[in-house]
Design a protein around this motif. Structure first.
Motif, PDB file in Angstrom:
ATOM      1  N   ALA A   1       0.949  -1.361  -0.078  1.00  0.00           N
ATOM      2  CA  ALA A   1       0.084   0.024  -0.051  1.00  0.00           C
ATOM      3  C   ALA A   1       0.780   1.306   0.084  1.00  0.00           C
ATOM      4  O   ALA A   1       0.408   2.283   0.375  1.00  0.00           O
TER       5      ALA A   1
ATOM      6  N   TRP B   1      -4.918   1.580  -2.879  1.00  0.00           N
ATOM      7  CA  TRP B   1      -6.021   1.485  -1.860  1.00  0.00           C
ATOM      8  C   TRP B   1      -7.294   2.126  -2.819  1.00  0.00           C
ATOM      9  O   TRP B   1      -8.397   1.691  -2.591  1.00  0.00           O
TER      10      TRP B   1
ATOM     11  N   ASN C   1      -0.893  -9.464   3.049  1.00  0.00           N
ATOM     12  CA  ASN C   1       0.105  -8.833   3.041  1.00  0.00           C
ATOM     13  C   ASN C   1       1.534  -9.457   3.618  1.00  0.00           C
ATOM     14  O   ASN C   1       1.332  -9.863   4.807  1.00  0.00           O
TER      15      ASN C   1
ATOM     16  N   TYR D   1       7.531   1.301   3.039  1.00  0.00           N
ATOM     17  CA  TYR D   1       6.601   2.035   3.267  1.00  0.00           C
ATOM     18  C   TYR D   1       6.745   3.288   3.224  1.00  0.00           C
ATOM     19  O   TYR D   1       6.053   4.193   3.864  1.00  0.00           O
TER      20      TYR D   1
ATOM     21  N   TRP E   1      -4.804   6.071   2.534  1.00  0.00           N
ATOM     22  CA  TRP E   1      -6.244   5.553   1.982  1.00  0.00           C
ATOM     23  C   TRP E   1      -7.269   6.600   2.226  1.00  0.00           C
ATOM     24  O   TRP E   1      -7.339   7.362   3.033  1.00  0.00           O
TER      25      TRP E   1
ATOM     26  N   TRP F   1      -7.715 -10.550   6.870  1.00  0.00           N
ATOM     27  CA  TRP F   1      -6.433  -9.626   6.742  1.00  0.00           C
ATOM     28  C   TRP F   1      -5.331 -10.314   7.249  1.00  0.00           C
ATOM     29  O   TRP F   1      -5.247 -10.521   8.402  1.00  0.00           O
TER      30      TRP F   1
ATOM     31  N   TYR G   1      -1.724  -8.300   8.818  1.00  0.00           N
ATOM     32  CA  TYR G   1      -2.232  -6.785   9.220  1.00  0.00           C
ATOM     33  C   TYR G   1      -1.160  -6.062   9.991  1.00  0.00           C
ATOM     34  O   TYR G   1      -0.579  -6.582  10.960  1.00  0.00           O
ATOM     35  N   LYS G   2      -0.800  -4.895   9.420  1.00  0.00           N
ATOM     36  CA  LYS G   2       0.198  -3.979  10.089  1.00  0.00           C
ATOM     37  C   LYS G   2      -0.574  -2.959  10.764  1.00  0.00           C
ATOM     38  O   LYS G   2      -0.958  -1.985  10.706  1.00  0.00           O
TER      39      LYS G   2
ATOM     40  N   ARG H   1       0.633   0.695  11.581  1.00  0.00           N
ATOM     41  CA  ARG H   1       0.267   1.563  10.475  1.00  0.00           C
ATOM     42  C   ARG H   1      -1.253   2.206  10.301  1.00  0.00           C
ATOM     43  O   ARG H   1      -2.310   1.663  10.489  1.00  0.00           O
TER      44      ARG H   1
ATOM     45  N   ASP I   1      -2.630   3.903   8.302  1.00  0.00           N
ATOM     46  CA  ASP I   1      -3.583   3.758   6.811  1.00  0.00           C
ATOM     47  C   ASP I   1      -4.352   2.366   6.844  1.00  0.00           C
ATOM     48  O   ASP I   1      -5.418   2.384   6.510  1.00  0.00           O
ATOM     49  N   GLU I   2      -3.678   1.478   7.423  1.00  0.00           N
ATOM     50  CA  GLU I   2      -4.042   0.077   7.443  1.00  0.00           C
ATOM     51  C   GLU I   2      -5.350   0.134   8.526  1.00  0.00           C
ATOM     52  O   GLU I   2      -6.298  -0.702   8.486  1.00  0.00           O
TER      53      GLU I   2
END
Length: 364
Positions: A244, A250, A270, A278, A284, A303, A306-307, A310, A312-313
């Motif tokens: 991403a 996104w 991911n 990154y 997003w 997912w 999954y981060k 972060r 955005d996630e």
């Protein structure tokens, strides 16, 4: 002196059973059985499955492009028309062509109109120059594994000649000569795309498949674009190797959700672990309107990788949990998280779940 003659029990078996045995043998061995007796001379020609390995045939038959075609042309069953039989044989249901060599094998144009072929697998050093007159009426399954194409029209013509195609699997190198890979197949139900990394900005896909139910894309970080339209029947979507750092990806997720009103299962995978990947990531942007699948159909959200740290996630995850009112099972997995942090993350995610108490949220 006593002469002992052992009975040939295999020859006494029904031809249908012998053909099943031949299908388990390497192609060169199956053809060699034609030397055993008059009974075996033509049996291999009735085999419903052919697999040609370039190296085997090159060593034993000389020029593969000539001999393989001649072999295919002689592959005809007695209960089919002679002319149609010459065009590969109505009896053949599956054809696998695997070429592993420095030389490229040009797929014969005479094979672009084959009847009763259900499965076609072309692998590696196969070059396709597809005329407009392609006719694979009975083809249901096609695998294009690192195949080379003359141009964009070759892809378009090939798929346009498969009016009943149900499953398509595509593997591509990033340096493919086809920059825009157009998949416009009204009958297509299952599509799997695998990409090598390192693609260019002008390299990607245009997908128009109104009957598509399952979509799987792996290696999106190697793409420059992916336009998905008219996939209103989509039930399950899986994006693997989600990378991403590009804002466009996104946007791809938003577009896919908006174009899939019947989506039941959404899976994001991911596999990236290095934080330096990154540095230049995009942000997003929340959709203007909530996707229809969130209101009526989405039940499973997975997912992997999954981060949780972060932003955005985290925003994407919370948006799905907050707006998908029919969720029944949600699974997040992250290897790099301590127990104390896990408790806080789960508490934070559960706080926005809009679905009923029947929704099960799991964090591995």
């Amino acid at each position: 002196m006593e002469l002992i003659i052992k009975a040939d029990r295999i020859s006494q078996l029904p031809d249908a059973l012998i053909l099943l045995i031949l299908c388990l043998l390497p192609m060169k061995v199956a053809i060699a059985t034609s030397l055993l007796s008059k009974q075996w001379k033509y049996l291999w020609k009735l085999m419903p499955k052919l697999k040609f390995d370039y190296l085997d045939h090159k060593r034993q038959l000389g020029t593969f492009s000539n001999n393989a075609v001649m072999t295919l042309l002689s592959h005809m069953a007695p209960d089919t028309g002679i002319l149609l039989g010459i065009a590969l044989g109505l009896h053949v249901h599956e054809l696998i062509l695997e070429v592993r060599s420095r030389e490229v094998f040009k797929f014969p144009s005479c094979l672009f109109s084959v009847n009763k072929l259900v499965t076609l697998k072309l692998m590696y050093k196969v070059h396709i120059d597809v005329p407009s007159s392609v006719c694979f009426k009975t083809l249901r399954n096609m695998h294009l594994h690192y195949v080379d194409y003359k141009d964009n029209n070759s892809v378009i013509n090939l798929l346009a000649g498969c009016p009943n195609l149900k499953t398509l699997t595509v593997h591509r190198y990033s340096h493919s000569s086809v920059k825009t890979f157009t998949i416009s197949v009204p009958s297509l139900e299952r599509l799997s795309i695998y990409n090598s990394n390192g693609g260019q900005l002008d390299w990607g896909y245009v997908i128009n498949a109104p009957s598509l139910k399952l979509l799987k894309i792996k290696g999106v970080c190697g793409l420059g674009f992916c336009l998905i339209e008219n996939v209103t029947e989509l039930v399950e979507a899986s994006i693997i190797d989600l990378h991403a750092y590009k804002e466009a990806w996104w946007n791809l997720l938003n577009l896919m959700l908006d174009s899939s009103p019947k989506l039941k299962t959404l899976k994001l995978i991911n596999r990236w672990h290095c934080e330096k990947d990154y540095v230049h990531r995009g942000e997003w942007k929340q959709p203007v309107n909530v996707p229809k699948c969130f209101w009526f159909h989405l039940e499973t959200f997975i997912w992997k990788g999954y981060k949780w740290q972060r932003e955005d996630e985290k925003q994407v995850a919370k948006y799905v949990l907050k707006n998908a009112v029919n969720l029944k099972r949600v699974t997040f997995s992250s290897k790099r998280i301590k127990h104390k942090e896990r408790v806080e993350v789960v508490k934070d995610l559960k706080g926005v779940v809009r679905a009923s108490n029947l929704c099960q949220l799991i964090f591995k």
